[in-house]
Design an enzyme around this catalytic site. Structure first.
Site, mmCIF file in Angstrom:
data_model
loop_
_atom_site.group_PDB
_atom_site.id
_atom_site.type_symbol
_atom_site.label_atom_id
_atom_site.label_comp_id
_atom_site.label_asym_id
_atom_site.label_seq_id
_atom_site.Cartn_x
_atom_site.Cartn_y
_atom_site.Cartn_z
ATOM 1 N N TYR A 110 -10.387 8.236 2.244
ATOM 2 C CA TYR A 110 -10.382 7.424 3.462
ATOM 3 C C TYR A 110 -11.813 7.060 3.870
ATOM 4 O O TYR A 110 -12.157 7.024 5.051
ATOM 5 C CB TYR A 110 -9.667 8.135 4.609
ATOM 6 C CG TYR A 110 -8.156 8.066 4.487
ATOM 7 C CD1 TYR A 110 -7.410 7.211 5.281
ATOM 8 C CD2 TYR A 110 -7.475 8.857 3.564
ATOM 9 C CE1 TYR A 110 -6.033 7.133 5.167
ATOM 10 C CE2 TYR A 110 -6.102 8.788 3.435
ATOM 11 C CZ TYR A 110 -5.384 7.925 4.238
ATOM 12 O OH TYR A 110 -4.022 7.848 4.109
ATOM 13 N N ASN A 146 -4.260 2.091 -1.119
ATOM 14 C CA ASN A 146 -4.883 0.960 -0.431
ATOM 15 C C ASN A 146 -6.262 1.301 0.123
ATOM 16 O O ASN A 146 -7.138 0.429 0.215
ATOM 17 C CB ASN A 146 -3.976 0.450 0.693
ATOM 18 C CG ASN A 146 -3.541 1.537 1.651
ATOM 19 O OD1 ASN A 146 -2.950 2.536 1.242
ATOM 20 N ND2 ASN A 146 -3.815 1.365 2.934
ATOM 21 N N HIS A 183 5.591 0.788 6.567
ATOM 22 C CA HIS A 183 5.425 0.170 5.242
ATOM 23 C C HIS A 183 6.743 -0.269 4.613
ATOM 24 O O HIS A 183 6.880 -0.262 3.377
ATOM 25 C CB HIS A 183 4.667 1.114 4.305
ATOM 26 C CG HIS A 183 3.335 1.544 4.834
ATOM 27 N ND1 HIS A 183 2.336 0.651 5.149
ATOM 28 C CD2 HIS A 183 2.850 2.780 5.157
ATOM 29 C CE1 HIS A 183 1.276 1.313 5.609
ATOM 30 N NE2 HIS A 183 1.559 2.596 5.634
ATOM 31 N N HIS A 225 1.480 6.848 0.607
ATOM 32 C CA HIS A 225 1.384 5.687 1.497
ATOM 33 C C HIS A 225 2.042 5.890 2.859
ATOM 34 O O HIS A 225 1.406 5.709 3.890
ATOM 35 C CB HIS A 225 1.972 4.457 0.797
ATOM 36 C CG HIS A 225 1.523 3.148 1.375
ATOM 37 N ND1 HIS A 225 0.242 2.931 1.820
ATOM 38 C CD2 HIS A 225 2.189 1.978 1.564
ATOM 39 C CE1 HIS A 225 0.140 1.692 2.252
ATOM 40 N NE2 HIS A 225 1.295 1.086 2.127
ATOM 41 N N VAL A 226 3.322 6.253 2.868
ATOM 42 C CA VAL A 226 3.999 6.555 4.128
ATOM 43 C C VAL A 226 3.608 7.978 4.526
ATOM 44 O O VAL A 226 3.789 8.915 3.754
ATOM 45 C CB VAL A 226 5.523 6.430 3.997
ATOM 46 C CG1 VAL A 226 6.215 6.876 5.287
ATOM 47 C CG2 VAL A 226 5.901 4.997 3.663
ATOM 48 N N HIS A 235 1.381 4.696 -5.612
ATOM 49 C CA HIS A 235 1.116 4.878 -4.184
ATOM 50 C C HIS A 235 2.240 4.402 -3.265
ATOM 51 O O HIS A 235 2.708 5.149 -2.406
ATOM 52 C CB HIS A 235 -0.192 4.186 -3.798
ATOM 53 C CG HIS A 235 -0.665 4.533 -2.417
ATOM 54 N ND1 HIS A 235 -0.911 5.837 -2.013
ATOM 55 C CD2 HIS A 235 -0.925 3.760 -1.326
ATOM 56 C CE1 HIS A 235 -1.307 5.844 -0.755
ATOM 57 N NE2 HIS A 235 -1.315 4.600 -0.313
ATOM 58 N N ASP A 292 -2.541 10.998 0.158
ATOM 59 C CA ASP A 292 -3.098 10.555 1.444
ATOM 60 C C ASP A 292 -3.852 11.691 2.130
ATOM 61 O O ASP A 292 -3.553 12.076 3.255
ATOM 62 C CB ASP A 292 -1.975 10.028 2.337
ATOM 63 C CG ASP A 292 -1.275 8.821 1.738
ATOM 64 O OD1 ASP A 292 -1.483 7.718 2.257
ATOM 65 O OD2 ASP A 292 -0.538 8.984 0.749
#
Length: 440
Positions: free
Chosen positions: A181, A211, A304, A331-332, A294, A151
């Site tokens: 991103y 995502n 999440h 993800h988190v 992920h 991330d």
């Protein structure tokens, strides 16, 4: 011209907003203010000069060099050798490009070089001109060290994380999803490529999708078009049919990179491929088995919650049967490390799960945790940072997580991990628990 550009950007942003509001959004946690996005000045280059250079592993003793040129006639060749300015070897590669709404990419080159010697510095040049780069190949035997950060994004925190990783002594970077991103704004893929080039051109970056790589706009664009075109991973070399999941081996470690955003049920291609890949792992050759994707399966943060349950139900039995040692996820936007776990509870023969989605993204940190802390959770903290995994030998590895504390890397969590290969777990697992790998 300026008015047309503004109109195009406004149209893209509107489409992305409409897409995002059609998806469920969690609002039960509060993120602190992040650092601002980095600003990149326009720096035009000659159309044939390489930009956004990054390298990745591409099968045994080979590496893939990827770069972009503005000019469509630039050749996809890489000259390389073990001395500066002396290129005794040349490889010819392939090129692609893609269109996304009003955006047209440059020419994206992917060239595989090798066979290469282990633990060796190579000097190389892309496209027959431009600056010289250098890379170091991973070792052929233990110890081997992975830098881990997910991330990432393109913020002040991202730069802090990358600066800290640059000071590490490591062999490979693992990135469990959410790279640029860009979120539909394709020029952000270009600025991300420039941002990471100093590190990604020198050590292999092995990534999987998150995502924020989907970028699918119904009826207008396919999902993962940008990611797949720019970040080609060794899926063909590992007998996968998709760039969204693959595996590779390095210095006694078998690493599996899975896709949280492609089908994973028992009838899916990914499930069949994973089952076949794990069944072929030779623990005498690669005593360590590491998996990355992920969306975390073990997560005590409010952010999440439950999103990984479907993938976990389908695939955790395969990972458990194979004796996976370590699972790395993102993800988190926080850090968490578990005990060895399986089926939702502590299990000495399960995998250690680590969530490290705290590389520096623009959305900020996920600070709200579930209380009381689950019995399987060992350490959790909402801070930006990166991890380092040093696999010392066939039985022992040292994991450390380094918090970005006022731009200084502070080691906040550390643990020695013993491989399951020396624990007796693989021998103790029943035929019933392991036959899932070998049943038709």
């Amino acid at each position: 011209m300026k008015m047309e550009t503004k109109t195009m950007i406004s149209t893209i942003l509107l489409l992305c907003v409409l897409l995002s509001i059609s998806l469920p959004v969690r609002t039960d946690y509060v993120r602190p203010l992040p650092r601002k996005n980095l600003q990149f000045s326009w720096n035009p280059k000659h159309p044939s000069l390489p930009q956004q250079v990054h390298v990745s592993l591409a099968g045994e003793n080979h590496m893939r060099i990827s770069w972009i040129t503005d000019g469509k006639s630039a050749p996809s060749i890489v000259e390389y050798g073990t001395s500066p300015g002396q290129y005794s070897l040349t490889s010819q590669g392939e090129a692609t490009s893609y269109n996304y709404l009003f955006y047209s990419s440059g020419k994206i080159h992917h060239t595989v070089i090798g066979p290469l010697e282990h633990d060796t510095v190579y000097f190389y040049r892309c496209g027959g001109q431009g600056p010289e780069f250098q890379l170091k190949t991973p070792p052929g035997q233990f110890p081997v060290t992975f830098a881990v950060a997910g991330d990432l994004g393109q913020t002040g925190w991202t730069k802090s994380t990358l600066d800290h990783i640059d000071k590490c002594i490591y062999d490979i970077h693992l990135l469990p999803g959410d790279l640029s991103y860009a979120d539909c704004l394709q020029h952000r893929w270009d600025t991300f490529g420039e941002l990471v080039q100093p590190l990604a051109s020198a050590r292999p970056w092995m990534v999987t999708q998150g995502n924020h790589e989907k970028e699918k706009i119904p009826f207008l664009t396919d999902g993962f078009a940008s990611y797949n075109a720019r970040w080609k991973m060794p899926f063909e070399e590992s007998q996968s049919t998709s760039n969204l999941y693959y595996s590779f081996e390095v210095a006694g470690v078998h690493v599996v990179m899975l896709g949280s955003y492609t089908d994973y049920d028992e009838l899916s291609d990914q499930y069949s491929w994973l089952k076949a890949d794990l069944s072929k792992v030779d623990r005498k050759k690669t005593p360590w088995l590491v998996v990355s994707f992920h969306v975390p399966w073990y997560n005590s943060n409010h952010a999440h919650q439950g999103e990984g349950e479907g993938m976990m139900a389908a695939m955790e039995p395969l990972l458990y049967a194979a004796g996976v040692d370590l699972v790395l996820t993102g993800h988190v936007h926080a850090y968490e490390r578990s005990k060895r776990v399986n089926n939702g509870k502590s299990d000495p023969c399960g995998a250690v799960h680590i969530t490290i989605g705290d590389g520096g993204n623009r959305e900020g940190l996920a600070q709200k945790y579930v209380h009381p802390k689950p019995e399987w959770s060992v350490f959790r903290e909402a801070s930006f940072g990166h991890g380092e995994l040093k696999i010392v030998n066939s039985t022992h590895a040292f994991w450390s997580w380094h918090r970005n504390d006022d731009d200084e890397p502070v080691r906040s969590d550390q643990v020695w991990i013993n491989s399951l290969i020396g624990s007796g777990c693989l021998e103790e697992k029943t035929y019933e628990s392991r036959k899932i790998l070998f049943s038709p």
